[in-house]
Design an enzyme around this catalytic site. Structure first.
Site, PDB file in Angstrom:
ATOM      1  N   ASN A 184      17.503  34.679 -14.111  1.00 44.64           N
ATOM      2  CA  ASN A 184      17.206  35.936 -13.434  1.00 44.64           C
ATOM      3  C   ASN A 184      18.286  36.874 -12.705  1.00 44.64           C
ATOM      4  O   ASN A 184      18.058  38.010 -12.943  1.00 44.64           O
ATOM      5  CB  ASN A 184      16.065  35.621 -12.645  1.00 44.64           C
ATOM      6  N   SER A 199      13.905  26.642 -10.519  1.00 44.32           N
ATOM      7  CA  SER A 199      12.373  26.265 -10.070  1.00 44.32           C
ATOM      8  C   SER A 199      12.312  25.093  -9.333  1.00 44.32           C
ATOM      9  O   SER A 199      13.179  24.133  -9.302  1.00 44.32           O
ATOM     10  CB  SER A 199      11.433  26.329 -11.262  1.00 44.32           C
ATOM     11  N   GLU A 219      18.768  25.631  -4.752  1.00 43.17           N
ATOM     12  CA  GLU A 219      18.404  26.750  -4.312  1.00 43.17           C
ATOM     13  C   GLU A 219      17.033  26.911  -5.195  1.00 43.17           C
ATOM     14  O   GLU A 219      17.355  27.283  -6.484  1.00 43.17           O
ATOM     15  CB  GLU A 219      19.312  27.881  -4.701  1.00 43.17           C
ATOM     16  N   LEU A 220      15.849  26.986  -4.805  1.00 41.10           N
ATOM     17  CA  LEU A 220      14.748  26.790  -5.569  1.00 41.10           C
ATOM     18  C   LEU A 220      13.793  27.847  -5.063  1.00 41.10           C
ATOM     19  O   LEU A 220      14.282  29.079  -4.713  1.00 41.10           O
ATOM     20  CB  LEU A 220      13.896  25.504  -5.290  1.00 41.10           C
ATOM     21  N   CYS A 264      13.799  35.310  -6.740  1.00 46.27           N
ATOM     22  CA  CYS A 264      13.339  34.226  -5.658  1.00 46.27           C
ATOM     23  C   CYS A 264      13.000  34.724  -4.376  1.00 46.27           C
ATOM     24  O   CYS A 264      12.101  34.153  -3.741  1.00 46.27           O
ATOM     25  CB  CYS A 264      14.310  32.931  -5.654  1.00 46.27           C
TER      26      CYS A 264
HETATM   27  P1  NAP Z   1      14.153  26.814 -14.506  1.00 45.32           P
HETATM   28  O1  NAP Z   1      13.137  26.905 -15.376  1.00 45.32           O
HETATM   29  O2  NAP Z   1      14.074  25.870 -13.326  1.00 45.32           O
HETATM   30  O3  NAP Z   1      15.775  26.906 -15.087  1.00 45.32           O
HETATM   31  C1  NAP Z   1      16.643  26.886 -14.224  1.00 45.32           C
HETATM   32  C2  NAP Z   1      17.859  26.122 -14.693  1.00 45.32           C
HETATM   33  O4  NAP Z   1      17.395  24.941 -14.712  1.00 45.32           O
HETATM   34  C3  NAP Z   1      17.805  26.194 -16.321  1.00 45.32           C
HETATM   35  O5  NAP Z   1      19.500  26.395 -16.505  1.00 45.32           O
HETATM   36  C4  NAP Z   1      17.317  25.389 -16.923  1.00 45.32           C
HETATM   37  O6  NAP Z   1      17.567  25.152 -18.138  1.00 45.32           O
HETATM   38  C5  NAP Z   1      17.557  24.095 -16.023  1.00 45.32           C
HETATM   39  N1  NAP Z   1      16.345  23.205 -16.019  1.00 45.32           N
HETATM   40  C6  NAP Z   1      15.046  23.366 -15.823  1.00 45.32           C
HETATM   41  N2  NAP Z   1      14.383  22.115 -15.843  1.00 45.32           N
HETATM   42  C7  NAP Z   1      15.283  21.329 -15.662  1.00 45.32           C
HETATM   43  C8  NAP Z   1      15.037  19.875 -15.742  1.00 45.32           C
HETATM   44  N3  NAP Z   1      14.068  19.171 -15.474  1.00 45.32           N
HETATM   45  N4  NAP Z   1      16.577  19.258 -15.597  1.00 45.32           N
HETATM   46  C9  NAP Z   1      17.584  19.730 -15.671  1.00 45.32           C
HETATM   47  N5  NAP Z   1      17.733  21.039 -15.739  1.00 45.32           N
HETATM   48  C10 NAP Z   1      16.623  21.915 -15.813  1.00 45.32           C
HETATM   49  O7  NAP Z   1      14.082  28.365 -13.590  1.00 45.32           O
HETATM   50  P2  NAP Z   1      14.314  29.859 -14.126  1.00 45.32           P
HETATM   51  O8  NAP Z   1      13.016  30.118 -14.795  1.00 45.32           O
HETATM   52  O9  NAP Z   1      15.655  29.562 -15.026  1.00 45.32           O
HETATM   53  O10 NAP Z   1      14.426  30.639 -12.915  1.00 45.32           O
HETATM   54  C11 NAP Z   1      13.304  30.995 -11.973  1.00 45.32           C
HETATM   55  C12 NAP Z   1      13.360  30.238 -10.950  1.00 45.32           C
HETATM   56  O11 NAP Z   1      14.543  29.955 -10.158  1.00 45.32           O
HETATM   57  C13 NAP Z   1      12.273  30.546  -9.865  1.00 45.32           C
HETATM   58  O12 NAP Z   1      11.509  29.626  -9.662  1.00 45.32           O
HETATM   59  C14 NAP Z   1      12.986  31.285  -8.900  1.00 45.32           C
HETATM   60  O13 NAP Z   1      12.403  31.478  -7.505  1.00 45.32           O
HETATM   61  C15 NAP Z   1      14.321  30.438  -8.884  1.00 45.32           C
HETATM   62  N6  NAP Z   1      15.557  30.946  -8.204  1.00 45.32           N
HETATM   63  C16 NAP Z   1      15.930  30.553  -6.951  1.00 45.32           C
HETATM   64  C17 NAP Z   1      16.932  31.058  -6.403  1.00 45.32           C
HETATM   65  C18 NAP Z   1      17.530  30.682  -5.183  1.00 45.32           C
HETATM   66  O14 NAP Z   1      18.476  30.974  -4.526  1.00 45.32           O
HETATM   67  N7  NAP Z   1      16.748  30.004  -4.318  1.00 45.32           N
HETATM   68  C19 NAP Z   1      17.669  32.144  -7.195  1.00 45.32           C
HETATM   69  C20 NAP Z   1      17.200  32.551  -8.364  1.00 45.32           C
HETATM   70  C21 NAP Z   1      16.016  31.952  -8.898  1.00 45.32           C
HETATM   71  P3  NAP Z   1      16.781  25.477 -19.497  1.00 45.32           P
HETATM   72  O15 NAP Z   1      16.905  27.134 -19.333  1.00 45.32           O
HETATM   73  O16 NAP Z   1      17.566  25.124 -20.686  1.00 45.32           O
HETATM   74  O17 NAP Z   1      15.314  25.043 -19.339  1.00 45.32           O
END
Ligand code: NAP
Length: 492
Positions: free
Chosen positions: A158, A234, A255-256, A289
């Site tokens: 994002n 996430s 950071e979720l 997020c």
């Molecule tokens: P995501 O689906 O969780 O993916 C984030 C990263 O984690 C990607 O590189 C993804 O790889 C990897 N990943 C996903 N599932 C995994 C698993 N089971 N094991 C290991 N790696 C895994 O999140 P997103 O859709 O990219 O981003 C949106 C989320 O991020 C939202 O929930 C948002 O709130 C959160 N976010 C949090 C912050 C913060 O600072 N708190 C900042 C920005 C975003 P793949 O793409 O290869 O699946």
């Protein structure tokens, strides 16, 4: 849409995602797909296990010498990275817009922010990591901060540059070596970041991008050469990666997700709160997020706030993210749009009132109309989930007690924005809101000078500021000799 239809939409989204994952892993490729058109405009080979192994040994070899470099050397490289980012912000911005759909102006601003972050750590890391002298019975005692080694970062799409550079700045200035496993839908951005770091002059392999899917993370993190992990993503990804890190006893920063409250009290500047609310909900096409997601409004100003807020959302232009006049571009993937729409439909079916939007517009691209819902109840999925799209949830409350109770009524605790000119109310919010930050009369935003992170299911650990720099260091105690009159009866 009925519950069955809603379930069908969610099932379809899951199937689409599974099909995409399967296609990627079968072909050993990652694809850049333009969310505004659906066009696949680039494909990249993913790394095979032997290639990952080779990258890990290169990272370890790089650490063996990089850890001995001086702060002055690291600062020079980091400042050069900032210069390159600035010089290339238009081109890098266009790449991000094409891969994940954010507006071009937002993408360019994001690259600029990365340059600011790099310069901040180039300037401050040495000061933040200076040895700290401590008076004890020893002749001398001090605390010194040393790098841990190879640190893995797992990052989301994002903010495809900022999320990574806010890891790179502190991790590399502390003397660590970085590996990036970026989200699978932004491989172009992932490789562009690696190029920037190489061109900046960092020694070879100090920062490497690994094009691997999420299934590859567990083995990499379990490798002895990898000493820690920083994940932004996430809640589900957090549970999985934090679980692996915990089992391997490796430090982790998580950071979720978030479902941040935006609370408006009668004493607030209404006009300013409305204007900010519109931006805070729709920033990054609603996929941030720290976007405000739940608008908790005091009954005395509820109608005036809602009228202005809904009118402000309705005035936003949905369209091509490359155009300067566009406010909201497409969502990053079809699956994300299906998930957002499924949550909206579930709420509507259970009695929520649609004040605006709630539609998937006709035509190509993953567009979703700005949406506002009221009359929300705990049975609705949106009540407890993070809605990653331009959907505002509006709640009416009778008083500050109810506002605080509702603000805390989710499992998330990332950030919060509160609007009041009453000192007592402000103190109450600061004391009682369960979140990593409280912004008063302002929109939540990250800033390299301030710590960033959440509590509860929004994660643990902090990024940015001196706190972010201290996450991935060995806090080493040094105690030299004993003073002549030191106590003899020491225990551990
Ligand atoms: P995501 O689906 O969780 O993916 C984030 C990263 O984690 C990607 O590189 C993804 O790889 C990897 N990943 C996903 N599932 C995994 C698993 N089971 N094991 C290991 N790696 C895994 O999140 P997103 O859709 O990219 O981003 C949106 C989320 O991020 C939202 O929930 C948002 O709130 C959160 N976010 C949090 C912050 C913060 O600072 N708190 C900042 C920005 C975003 P793949 O793409 O290869 O699946």
């Amino acid at each position: 849409m009925t519950t069955t239809q809603n379930q069908t939409a969610q099932d379809q989204a899951a199937q689409d995602q599974a099909a995409q994952d399967q296609a990627s892993s079968k072909s050993g490729q990652m694809h850049s797909i333009n969310p505004a058109t659906g066009e696949t405009f680039a494909s990249y080979d993913t790394l095979t296990p032997p290639q990952v192994e080779e990258r890990l040994s290169r990272a370890q070899a790089a650490f063996d010498t990089y850890r001995l470099t001086t702060f002055a050397e690291r600062s020079a490289w980091m400042n050069r990275a900032a210069d390159i980012l600035e010089a290339r912000k238009q081109q890098l911005g266009e790449l991000a817009t094409r891969e994940m759909g954010k507006t071009l102006s937002a993408a360019v601003a994001e690259v600029q922010k990365c340059a600011v972050g790099c310069r901040y750590y180039a300037q401050n890391a040495e000061k933040f990591l200076a040895d700290e002298q401590v008076t004890t019975e020893a002749q001398q005692a001090y605390v010194t901060y040393q790098p841990l080694g190879v640190v893995l970062s797992v990052m989301p799409w994002n903010f495809p540059y900022w999320q990574v550079f806010r890891f790179i700045g502190p991790a590399l200035m502390a003397g660590n070596v970085g590996l990036l496993k970026h989200a699978s839908n932004v491989p172009g951005c992932a490789l562009a970041i690696e190029s920037v770091m190489q061109e900046a002059g960092f020694p070879v392999d100090v920062f490497q991008t690994l094009l691997v899917g999420s299934k590859g993370v567990e083995a990499i993190l379990n490798d002895d050469r990898v000493k820690a992990v920083s994940l932004t993503g996430s809640e589900g990804a957090g549970r999985s990666v934090a679980g692996t890190a915990g089992a391997a006893i490796k430090p982790a920063v998580m950071e979720l997700g978030g479902s941040d409250p935006f609370i408006v009290m009668p004493s607030a500047d209404l006009e300013s709160s409305i204007k900010t609310a519109v931006t805070a909900r729709t920033i990054n096409n609603g996929q941030s997020c720290i976007a405000a997601k739940r608008f908790i409004v005091h009954a005395d100003i509820y109608d005036a706030f809602v009228d202005g807020f809904v009118a402000g959302l309705a005035a936003l232009k949905l369209g091509d993210p490359m155009q300067a006049s566009t406010d909201i571009g497409p969502l990053a993937t079809p699956a994300i749009r299906e998930e957002v729409h499924g949550l909206v439909q579930d709420a509507v079916q259970k009695g929520a009132k649609v004040l605006l939007g709630g539609q998937i517009p006709d035509g190509v691209g993953n567009y979703y109309s700005a949406t506002a819902l009221s009359d929300l109840t705990p049975e609705m999925q949106v009540y407890g989930e993070e809605v990653f799209g331009p959907v505002a949830l509006i709640f009416r409350v009778a008083d500050i007690d109810e506002a605080v109770q509702l603000a805390n009524a989710t499992r998330f605790g990332l950030a919060s924005s509160v609007w009041t000119s009453d000192a007592g109310e402000r103190a109450r919010f600061v004391r009682d809101i369960e979140a990593g930050s409280v912004f008063v009369n302002a929109m939540v935003a990250s800033d390299p000078r301030l710590p960033f992170g959440g509590v509860k299911a929004s994660g643990f650990g902090r990024e940015l500021s001196r706190h972010g720099l201290h996450e991935f260091v060995n806090v080493k105690t040094v105690s030299i000799g004993a003073a002549p009159d030191a106590h003899k009866s020491k225990t551990e």
